[in-house]
Every structure is written in C-alpha cells, then in structure tokens.
Write an enzyme that holds these catalytic residues in place. Structure first.
Site, PDB file in Angstrom:
ATOM      1  N   ILE A  33     -75.627  92.376  36.671  1.00 23.56           N
ATOM      2  CA  ILE A  33     -75.402  91.878  35.314  1.00 23.56           C
ATOM      3  C   ILE A  33     -75.510  90.361  35.289  1.00 23.56           C
ATOM      4  O   ILE A  33     -76.085  89.773  34.361  1.00 23.56           O
ATOM      5  CB  ILE A  33     -74.023  92.328  34.798  1.00 23.56           C
ATOM      6  CG1 ILE A  33     -73.953  93.850  34.704  1.00 23.56           C
ATOM      7  CG2 ILE A  33     -73.715  91.709  33.437  1.00 23.56           C
ATOM      8  CD1 ILE A  33     -72.579  94.380  34.316  1.00 23.56           C
ATOM      9  N   GLY A  34     -74.953  89.705  36.309  1.00 20.87           N
ATOM     10  CA  GLY A  34     -74.916  88.244  36.323  1.00 20.87           C
ATOM     11  C   GLY A  34     -76.283  87.589  36.255  1.00 20.87           C
ATOM     12  O   GLY A  34     -76.469  86.589  35.547  1.00 20.87           O
ATOM     13  N   LEU A  62     -82.639  93.446  45.682  1.00 23.70           N
ATOM     14  CA  LEU A  62     -83.899  92.949  45.134  1.00 23.70           C
ATOM     15  C   LEU A  62     -84.528  93.881  44.101  1.00 23.70           C
ATOM     16  O   LEU A  62     -85.394  93.459  43.344  1.00 23.70           O
ATOM     17  CB  LEU A  62     -84.901  92.699  46.265  1.00 23.70           C
ATOM     18  CG  LEU A  62     -84.442  91.722  47.360  1.00 23.70           C
ATOM     19  CD1 LEU A  62     -85.568  91.472  48.358  1.00 23.70           C
ATOM     20  CD2 LEU A  62     -83.963  90.405  46.768  1.00 23.70           C
ATOM     21  N   LYS A  77     -75.786  83.849  46.552  1.00 26.92           N
ATOM     22  CA  LYS A  77     -76.308  84.311  45.266  1.00 26.92           C
ATOM     23  C   LYS A  77     -76.196  83.221  44.203  1.00 26.92           C
ATOM     24  O   LYS A  77     -77.125  83.011  43.404  1.00 26.92           O
ATOM     25  CB  LYS A  77     -75.548  85.558  44.810  1.00 26.92           C
ATOM     26  CG  LYS A  77     -75.931  86.832  45.531  1.00 26.92           C
ATOM     27  CD  LYS A  77     -75.248  88.043  44.898  1.00 26.92           C
ATOM     28  CE  LYS A  77     -75.742  89.332  45.536  1.00 26.92           C
ATOM     29  NZ  LYS A  77     -75.127  90.534  44.943  1.00 26.92           N
ATOM     30  N   ASP A 122     -67.998  93.245  39.941  1.00 31.52           N
ATOM     31  CA  ASP A 122     -67.960  94.660  40.323  1.00 31.52           C
ATOM     32  C   ASP A 122     -66.705  94.958  41.130  1.00 31.52           C
ATOM     33  O   ASP A 122     -66.649  95.904  41.885  1.00 31.52           O
ATOM     34  CB  ASP A 122     -69.204  95.026  41.147  1.00 31.52           C
ATOM     35  CG  ASP A 122     -69.331  94.192  42.426  1.00 31.52           C
ATOM     36  OD1 ASP A 122     -68.467  93.312  42.647  1.00 31.52           O
ATOM     37  OD2 ASP A 122     -70.282  94.413  43.189  1.00 31.52           O
ATOM     38  N   ASN A 123     -65.676  94.127  40.958  1.00 29.87           N
ATOM     39  CA  ASN A 123     -64.471  94.197  41.770  1.00 29.87           C
ATOM     40  C   ASN A 123     -63.262  94.267  40.851  1.00 29.87           C
ATOM     41  O   ASN A 123     -63.021  93.353  40.056  1.00 29.87           O
ATOM     42  CB  ASN A 123     -64.423  92.951  42.674  1.00 29.87           C
ATOM     43  CG  ASN A 123     -63.209  92.923  43.578  1.00 29.87           C
ATOM     44  OD1 ASN A 123     -62.090  93.121  43.124  1.00 29.87           O
ATOM     45  ND2 ASN A 123     -63.428  92.648  44.845  1.00 29.87           N
ATOM     46  N   CYS A 178     -54.467 110.965  58.867  1.00 28.54           N
ATOM     47  CA  CYS A 178     -54.595 112.179  59.680  1.00 28.54           C
ATOM     48  C   CYS A 178     -55.687 113.102  59.148  1.00 28.54           C
ATOM     49  O   CYS A 178     -56.278 113.860  59.909  1.00 28.54           O
ATOM     50  CB  CYS A 178     -53.259 112.917  59.747  1.00 28.54           C
ATOM     51  SG  CYS A 178     -52.050 112.071  60.800  1.00 28.54           S
ATOM     52  N   CYS A 477     -50.817  90.599  29.146  1.00 31.68           N
ATOM     53  CA  CYS A 477     -51.028  89.788  27.943  1.00 31.68           C
ATOM     54  C   CYS A 477     -49.781  89.682  27.078  1.00 31.68           C
ATOM     55  O   CYS A 477     -49.724  88.832  26.184  1.00 31.68           O
ATOM     56  CB  CYS A 477     -52.200  90.322  27.128  1.00 31.68           C
ATOM     57  SG  CYS A 477     -51.936  91.946  26.389  1.00 31.68           S
TER      58      CYS A 477
END
Length: 679
Positions: A33-34, A62, A77, A122-123, A178, A477
C-alpha cells in the site's frame, strides 16, 4: 498554471490545492500500500512528506511494490521508495527514515508536527501504537489494510469517529508448545515446528531452551512431555557439532543422516515410550532413512482393532485431496501423477516421501556448508531457497510420521512466511481511497468521512459506511491525554503524578478529580494506594523515559484514565530551570458514564378472585392489585364457592406463600402465627 498541476488544481479547487504544498504528511509503511500511496500523494501535490519504514526489500516484494527493482534487494524500503518517487515531482520534499515507528524519538511532540498521518502498515502492534500516538497528539489518521481482493480504509479523528482500538481485534493464532513438539495434528503444526523449533536448534544460536519449557511447565502443560523435551534438547548438541564439521564417514549426507535419525527416528521412539500420551490419539511412526531411500519403506497406520494397516490410497494431500498421495507417501508415484506434477509449476507439485527425504538431505548439506564457510547462524527467510527447502522437507517428513497431509513448497512458503495474499490492484484501489479520505479531513468535511470496504462482490465492489462515534468503553481514545516535559534522571514518579493531578497547586482543595490512583507504564504496576515503594524513584530508574506513557487510573472508577506522555525539556530550557514542566492547563478527566443497571420490576402481588389487597405491613404501602382474569369456562359460568384457578396456577401461588381454599366453608387455624387471612 503548470501542466503538471493543472488537473489537480481544477479538481481540488485553488484553496485546497494551495494548502497541499504546505501540508506535512507522515506516511508510515513503504510496502504494498505504501508504494502506491507515496506515488499518489507525490503526484497530487503534497509538498512535505516524511516516509518511515523499518523493512528492507525482498525478492517477493517486486511483484507488487513497483518503486523497487531487483538491484534494490536488501536495501531500505524507505530510502529507495523516496528516491524513486522524487523523480515523479521535483517540487516535493520527501524525508525518508529507516527506523521503527515505536522508537522513543518519535514521541507525541514529533507526531504533533504533522498535519495528517497515513498508515500503510501490516503489523497489528505498530498500528495500535500509531493510533495511540495520534490520539495523544490530536492528529487525524487514515488507517488501511488489504488481504487479497479485500481492503478497508478507516479515517480516524479524535472525539468524532471511532479509533482503531474501539473495535476489538482478533489475537494472532498461537499453539501450545507440547502440541508443536510432541502431538501435532495439522500441517501448520509441522511447519511451525520445522521453522521455529528445528531450524533454530540446528542452525541458530546455541541457546538453552529451558526458559521456554519452564514457561510451558508454569502454564500447566504435561510434565512428562516437558521432561522428555528437556532430554531431547540436550541430545541436539552432538547433532549441531556434526553440522559444523566435515562428515566423519566422508559421505556427503553423513550429517544429514545423523539429523534425520535423531529427529525422525530416535525422538519418535522416545515419544512412543510414553504410552499415556497415545491412549486417545494415533501414535506417530518412526521413519527409516535407508528404507525410504531404497523405496522399501511402508507407512503402516494402526487400525482401530489394534492391527496395522497400510496408508490408504485415497488419503488426501491438501484441501481437495489427491488419489496418488498414498502411493507418494509410500515412496512411489504413478506415471500419471508424475506427468501431472511436471506439467504444473515446480513449487506447486506434490512431493513423495522419497522426494522429501532427498530435499531434506540436499538442503541440510547446503546449510551445513554455509556454517562451515563462516556463517555464525542461519535463520528462516521465505526468500532463501536453502532455508525454505529445509522447512518444506522437514515439515512434510514429520507430517508423514504423524499421518498428516503434506504440503507443496509453495504452500509451505505461504504458511511459514505468514504471507497474506497481496494483489497489486487492491493495493492501488485502497491507496486512492486513502487520499480521498485525507482530502475530507484536510477540508474539515467531517460529515463526508466514510469507512470504505473493498469487497469481492461484482455487484457492489465498494461499500461506504458512515463513521461511527467512539466506543464509550474504549481504553485508548476515551482516555484523557496530556504531556509533561521533564528530565527523567531528576524527576520522581511522585512529582509527576502529584503535579498532573494538581495536588501541589494553590487550588488543590477545590480541584475535582480522582483521589486514590494507581500508576502504570504499559502493563507494569508502578504504584497503587497500598504500595508506594516507587514514589521517590526517578523516572529513569523505572525505565519511564521519552516516548513512553504513564497511566493514572482512578481506583474508584469515577474518572477517566489520564495518559501522561513523557517528553523532553524544550531546547531553550535554562540549565538551572525546573526539571519538570507541567502542562497548562492541567488535565481534567471527565466523569465516567456508569452503565445503567436495569432495575427488576417487582412481581405483582398474588391475587385471588376479584380485587384483593396485599397483607398489611408497616413498611409496604398498600395498593390495589389488578383484577384477576376471568377463568375460561366450557359452557357455563363459575359457580359460587368454586375456585377460578387452575391446578398449575394454584400450585404457583402456594409456592409464593398463599394458601388457596377450595370453597368458602373451608377454614384454617387462625392461631397459627405464620398465617394471615387476607380474604
């Protein structure tokens, strides 16, 4: 009017277009997106852009991040994107920053220097951090995200629209240790085991894994399993040494065979010795290196009657299944399956048990050669063929041992690399929608703001929803934000808290606010009404420094939480000046709206036929009870002396303490003090 800006000026109008060149924009993220968003705002005419991203360019980027080229792999980037996009409009100033947005220098004062923030992350953790910083700095934010054909744009404005945390987000999926290391039941369990356990054990740092097992033991996981895992961890030392030295027998697969025998044979035999573990689940099958290589190994799965049965030919090898999976897992494959596999893409073809063994040997030897050549450690990278081959082969071999369907190399890459399907077209649509919502925020056209969703519906690909008001119970907020500027090395916790609450002010007695408070930094408790050991400690000694928040929580729950951002002293602050500069005015947290508790309506007093009054009581006001409903009859009226109550109703009234008489002549003992005659 230049040709470059003529169309933008005509569409946006002179007033808004004129402001764009002076608008300071923070763009967080230079990924899928960036890159699209940076191109958009540069061509639109935003004049002062700060681009921040921590990541470096990978080969897999890419196909959708068009500001990068193959020569840029492993570079920052942010740096490369800024350099590429600058050529689109020489009048734009782009400041690239290769850093983590959560670093302390990016504090509230830094965020306050921007007119608008655009998120392209994306985090989840970073998104929450940016959301909180924008709430504290009172800067508008446009949040976004994509997944395949789906996408969303959410404009966020303090006190006018819900923030990113107003709606709870699902937590990432985790698995018990486990399950991963002893009792897998799904392909993802085997992939996580190969990527996050086996590979670090063999090719990572030589660390003690005891802490992980200690934590699992505290969580109450099976003590017997954990003891076996401790023994297993110690046995890896000899295997690690073999990978870092030439094979003793001189064969190219000596170290790989040693790893295989340890992981897929000895360890499984150890697990099988714990009979209790396999009472309610199918046990794994130890694999044999030489038998698989010669094609003589057969996977026999225990049947329900206790005997063994060969692996079913129709066992599936993926979501849709494959009739040839059973043959492939047994070390052979039909010519038809081979032809079909060769016709498809190399990474998407199914692998037989023998194929996985050969891939395991090959990748292990390649990784071992890199260690011997001087690499200290090797970690998983989805774009590193050696590590991807190793994880694919190891996961599929483990799946075979546990009777779990295997995965192709491409599927393992998706799952191990946590790849969210990304489509360049979706990114481009979302980037365009972000700019449109940014225009509404800059124009202050708040009524035009919309949550926009890109949907996989040809009849309605876009869905625009009016903004929702903030969630009254949101823990981000709905807090009250303020900022103190101080020297953390000289200011104590008590000084900050007392100063923010105004306890040292001249009008302290008249101030309205919380009386007893607890103080937190993130999830750490620093003080509460019954524990003040940290009050006289400096903020620096408590690791509360620039960019962090102190949360002052009212113990009585009457006032909103105060979030105190820690900032630096002003550059022109005198050296002999106070170490703490409080905000002016001091924060005034609002009263919390207590949820209304529905008052249960008392049941009406029980009645007999006709109007009745409740039994007299000194504390109860006597009121007329509603008239009883007339009883249903079949062909006649209720005669005198008959009770108009059904047996079930009579029983319910008796449970409430009323004794119903069958007729007017029936009497009760009036001397009984527990009985009051009401009619």
């Amino acid at each position: 009017m230049s040709g470059r800006s003529a169309h933008a000026k005509a569409i946006l109008g002179e007033e808004l277009f004129g402001r764009l060149s002076q608008t300071k924009v923070l763009l967080v993220g230079a990924g899928g997106i960036g890159c699209e968003l940076l191109k958009n705002i540069v061509l639109t005419g935003f004049g002062d852009i700060t681009l921040l991203d921590l990541d470096t360019i990978d080969l897999s980027n890419l196909n959708r991040q068009f500001l990068f080229r193959k020569k840029d792999i492993k570079q920052s980037k942010a740096m490369v994107a800024a350099k590429t996009a600058s050529a689109f409009n020489p009048n734009v100033k782009i400041t690239p920053i290769h850093a983590n947005i959560k670093e302390p220098q990016f504090d509230v004062a830094w965020f306050r220097g921007f007119d608008i923030v655009l998120n392209a992350l994306d985090n989840l953790d970073a998104r929450r951090h940016v959301n909180k910083m924008c709430m504290a700095a009172n800067v508008p934010l446009v949040e976004s995200g994509t997944a395949g054909y789906l996408g969303q744009v959410q404009p966020i404005l303090k006190d006018r629209a819900e923030c990113f945390d107003c709606v709870p987000k699902p937590t990432p999926k985790t698995f018990p240790v486990c399950t991963i290391r002893s009792t897998p039941s799904q392909p993802i369990h085997c992939i996580v085991w190969a990527k996050s356990y086996l590979m670090p054990q063999l090719f990572g740092e030589d660390e003690d894994s005891g802490s992980e097992l200690d934590e699992a033991e505290k969580q109450g996981e099976n003590a017997t399993e954990i003891a076996a895992l401790r023994k297993e961890a110690l046995a890896f030392k000899a295997v690690r040494d073999a990978l870092r030295s030439p094979a003793a027998d001189g064969s190219p697969s000596g170290a790989a065979k040693l790893v295989f025998e340890k992981v897929f044979h000895s360890d499984i035999l150890n697990l099988l010795s714990m009979a209790d573990m396999w009472r309610s689940r199918a046990p794994p099958i130890p694999l044999e290196f030489d038998a698989i290589r010669t094609g003589s190994f057969v996977l026999n799965r225990p049947a329900q009657n206790g005997s063994s049965a060969p692996l079913a030919k129709e066992q599936t090898n993926g979501r849709n299944g494959s009739a040839s999976t059973g043959k492939m897992l047994n070390g052979s494959s039909s010519s038809t399956a081979t032809t079909a596999s060769s016709a498809g893409l190399k990474d998407q073809r199914a692998l037989s048990l023998q194929d996985n063994l050969e891939l395991f040997v090959s990748s292990t030897e390649r990784l071992a050669a890199r260690l011997r050549a001087g690499e200290d450690t090797i970690s998983f990278d989805k774009d590193d063929d050696d590590t991807l081959d190793f994880v694919t082969a190891a996961a599929n071999l483990r799946s075979a041992a546990y009777g779990i369907p295997g995965k192709s190399r491409w599927e393992v890459k998706e799952m191990a690399g946590n790849i969210i399907p990304a489509i360049a077209t979706t990114n481009a649509i979302i980037a365009g929608l972000i700019v449109l919502q940014a225009f509404h925020l800059l124009r202050r056209s708040y009524s035009s703001l919309r949550n926009v969703h890109v949907q996989f519906k040809p009849s309605m690909p876009l869905s625009a929803i009016a903004m929702c008001t903030p969630n009254p119970s949101c823990g981000v907020c709905r807090d009250t934000y303020t900022e103190v500027r101080c020297d953390p090395a000289r200011v104590t916790l008590k000084e900050v808290v007392s100063g923010v609450l105004g306890r040292n002010a001249d009008d302290a007695d008249e101030r309205d606010g919380p009386q007893e408070v607890s103080v937190y930094e993130d999830k750490r408790v620093l003080s509460d009404p019954d524990w003040d050991d940290n009050d006289d400690r400096t903020l620096e000694s408590l690791n509360v420094t620039r960019g962090k928040f102190l949360s002052i929580v009212d113990e009585d729950g009457e006032y909103a939480t105060i979030q105190v951002a820690i900032g630096m002293l002003p550059p022109d602050h005198p050296s002999d000046g106070p170490a703490l500069v409080l905000p002016s005015p001091l924060p005034a947290p609002p009263h919390k709206e207590k949820p209304r508790v529905a008052t249960p309506t008392p049941p009406p007093p029980p009645v007999t036929a006709g109007k009745k009054r409740a039994a007299p009581d000194d504390d109860i006001e006597e009121i007329d009870a509603p008239s009883a409903k007339r009883a249903r009859t079949t062909g006649g009226a209720v005669g005198l002396g008959e009770t108009p109550f059904t047996p079930s109703k009579k029983r319910r009234l008796e449970e409430d303490g009323l004794i119903m008489l069958d007729n007017a002549d029936e009497t009760i003992e009036e001397e009984d003090p527990d009985v009051i005659v009401i009619d």
